[in-house]
Every structure is written in C-alpha cells, then in structure tokens.
Design an enzyme around this catalytic site. Structure first.
Site, PDB file in Angstrom:
ATOM      1  N   HIS A 274       0.947  -1.142   0.036  1.00 18.72           N
ATOM      2  CA  HIS A 274       0.019  -0.064   0.123  1.00 18.72           C
ATOM      3  C   HIS A 274       0.874   1.282   0.095  1.00 18.72           C
ATOM      4  O   HIS A 274       0.732   2.214   1.007  1.00 18.72           O
ATOM      5  CB  HIS A 274      -0.919  -0.026   1.229  1.00 18.72           C
ATOM      6  N   ASN A 280      -4.056   2.747  -4.791  1.00 17.86           N
ATOM      7  CA  ASN A 280      -3.390   1.514  -4.601  1.00 17.86           C
ATOM      8  C   ASN A 280      -4.019   0.262  -5.532  1.00 17.86           C
ATOM      9  O   ASN A 280      -3.281  -0.256  -6.139  1.00 17.86           O
ATOM     10  CB  ASN A 280      -3.149   1.173  -3.290  1.00 17.86           C
ATOM     11  N   GLY A 281      -5.366   0.452  -5.427  1.00 22.82           N
ATOM     12  CA  GLY A 281      -6.146  -0.874  -5.969  1.00 22.82           C
ATOM     13  C   GLY A 281      -6.017  -0.904  -7.332  1.00 22.82           C
ATOM     14  O   GLY A 281      -5.838  -1.750  -8.309  1.00 22.82           O
TER      15      GLY A 281
END
Length: 349
Positions: A274, A280-281
């Site tokens: 992260h 981040n995703g």
C-alpha cells in the site's frame, strides 16, 4: 562486473556523479564498483540493473560468480565443494518452489488451452473490440473504488468528451485518467520493457493526476489504514525498502512462475505494501494486467458489483492476514479464464 558496469554507464552517457545522485549511492562507491575494489550489495545490483538497463539475471550471475571465486579462490577442494553445493542448491530450490493446489494447477492448464485457442483467432481481432473491453475495464476498476458512473456515462466522458450532470469532477478525472493509464501500459507492453519503479510511479501519477497532484507518483509519507480490512500496511519509513524488495522479487521470479501466478502475486504484494496515499487498487490491477499483456494473455477485468467486489476483498484479506494466497490466486485465475472465454466467443462469431 567492473567492465560491465562501466561500459553500460558510458553507453547511457552518464557520469559516475549522476549515477550516484540518481541511486542515492556515494560517488566514491560507484567508482570502486567500476574499479573492482568494492562489491555492490544485492539491493545496489537491482538499482544498477534498472538504471543502466543491464539484464538483472546477467548482472546477478556475474556478481555471484565473483563472490564465490573470492570466497573459495583456488583451494584444492574448491571444485568438489562447488559440486556438493550445486546439489544442495537444486534440492533447496525444489523444496522452496511455490506449491500450488491441484485445483489451481488444473485451472492454469484450462487457461493455457484457451490462450492457445485465442491465438488462433487473433487475425479476427479488431480495434473496436479492444476499445470496448478496455472501456469496460476502466468502468469496473473505478466501480470497485466507489465511482458511481455507469458504463454508458464512462463512455460519454472518455470517448465523447461530455460532462455528466450530478457526477463529481473526481469521478470524471478517474475515468479519463484510468483510460490513459491503460494506454500507457499497452505502450510498455509493446516496447517489451521489464517493469521498473519509474514505470510504476508513472502509472500511479496518471491515476491521481489532477485529483491529488501532490501525491501523484509519490510514495506516502504517512501511515494509512485500509478501510474494512484488519491488515496494517507498513510504516511510511519502510515503504521505500519494501518497494525495493518488491522489484527484486519481480526480477528474480519473472521468468520462473506461470504468468497468471506472477501477475496475481505482483498485484497482491503491491496492494499489501500500500505504498500510496490513494490509487493503490487501480495501480495494482494495472500492474497485474501489464504483466498479463506482456505474456500474451488478456486483461483480467475484476468486476465491481457487490458480490465480485466482496470476493475480491475477502481473498486479498486472507492473503494479507493469514499468509494464504490460494484463494486470491484462484480468484485471479478464474477471472482471467472467464475473460478469455468471453473474448473468444466475441471474435469467433
């Protein structure tokens, strides 16, 4: 080693001072590496490989060879010791090899059969199909993160340049930015470059451009928590080292693991670190799909509906908190299989 480093630096037109500044290594050390009076660490090898565009495997083999010769020299038992060491290394490698379940192994075989079938239909592929599927990917990836635009509205924003009433500026930028990021990873795929830190930061920069400009393409400087998860990402002062290890792991495993496993691992490892304040995703999914595209597969488009999103989050949570990646690997593999089946059904009509 010393000739290899010096020649690569000179071919790039860099001075030792410039190399030192970029890598954060003392200039005197760079000179010692090139003279052979000092050996780089493994982490420094990774940095030098990326900056000077030297094949990581070639550089590592040279580095290890010199370490071995330095340690054992011409001792009378050196060759016998090497033979014994070779057998032990082979044994340890076979033991430490990633173990996958029979279910996952069979699923990977099914995927590879589908990929072979898809390859035979490639001549029927078209830009329009690719464009439509990439639009769906942008829509679903943003929907996972809470973007409320419909597929049609996403299309209107990206392809028609329209503004959707009732939707925030952020939602508009998320659609535009993600589509540009897809274009960027496709360019990387066509240039067949090995993933590096610079490209990852460029992908993240595109994702957050105009949304949180001060954090776009930069690692976080504060601690974060993942909403709805018990996993606690590393402290900010650890992020740079964790990312360094991330790329070392990639260089070590990029030609050893099945592409689906490699792509899923790179996704899970990045989102677990992260490293960014936000995005981040999306960045992790783009990295996963860059690897899949580079290996000749297609985008694994994880859907953003409630059921799919919950399964996605739960399998990630299990990987992060219980050190069990099986469910997540199966989830990514199943997603790729379904996308391959759909792609083939479209172009084989």
């Amino acid at each position: 080693m010393k000739t290899l480093l010096k020649n690569a630096r000179e071919q790039k037109g860099l001075k030792t001072r410039e190399v030192a500044q970029i890598l954060g290594i003392d200039q005197a050390l760079i000179s010692k590496f090139e003279s052979g009076s000092r050996k780089p660490t493994r982490e420094q090898i990774s940095k030098l490989s990326q900056l000077l565009e030297i094949d990581f495997e070639t550089l590592m083999i040279t580095w290890l060879k010199e370490k071995i010769i330095y340690e054992i020299g011409d001792d009378e038992f050196a060759l016998k010791a090497l033979m014994v060491a070779e057998q032990e290394i082979k044994y340890n490698k076979s033991v430490s090899k990633l173990k996958i379940s029979k279910t996952l192994e069979n699923l990977l075989k099914e995927i590879d059969l589908l990929k072979t079938k898809l390859d035979s239909y490639r001549q029927y592929d078209s830009y329009k199909i690719t464009q439509a599927l990439e639009l769906e990917y942008t829509f679903e990836s943003n929907r996972i993160e809470g973007n409320t635009m419909t597929l049609r509205e996403t299309d209107m924003v990206i392809n028609e340049g329209l503004t959707i009433s009732g939707k925030s500026m952020r939602e508009h930028l998320e659609a535009i930015n993600h589509q540009e990021a897809i274009g960027f990873i496709k360019d990387l795929m066509q240039r067949n470059v090995s993933l590096n830190e610079r490209d990852l930061l460029s992908i993240h920069n595109l994702i957050l451009r105009g949304i949180i400009p001060e954090d776009a393409g930069r690692y976080r400087k504060v601690q974060v928590m993942i909403k709805g998860s018990t996993h606690m990402p590393p402290q900010p002062f650890m992020v740079a080292k964790e990312m360094e290890d991330y790329f070392i792991w990639y260089e070590t495993n990029k030609n050893k693991l099945h592409p689906i496993i490699l792509a899923a691992e790179m996704h899970e490892r990045l989102v677990t670190i992260h490293p960014f304040i936000d995005g981040n995703g999306r960045t992790s999914r783009l990295i996963m799909n860059l690897i899949l595209l580079q290996k000749g597969y297609i985008i694994a488009n994880i859907k953003g509906d409630y059921e799919s999103r919950m399964q996605y989050y739960q399998t990630l949570e299990t990987a992060q908190t219980k050190n069990n990646k099986e469910d997540f690997l199966l989830f990514v593999a199943q997603t790729e299989k379904e996308n391959l089946e759909r792609y083939i059904s479209i172009i084989a009509q």
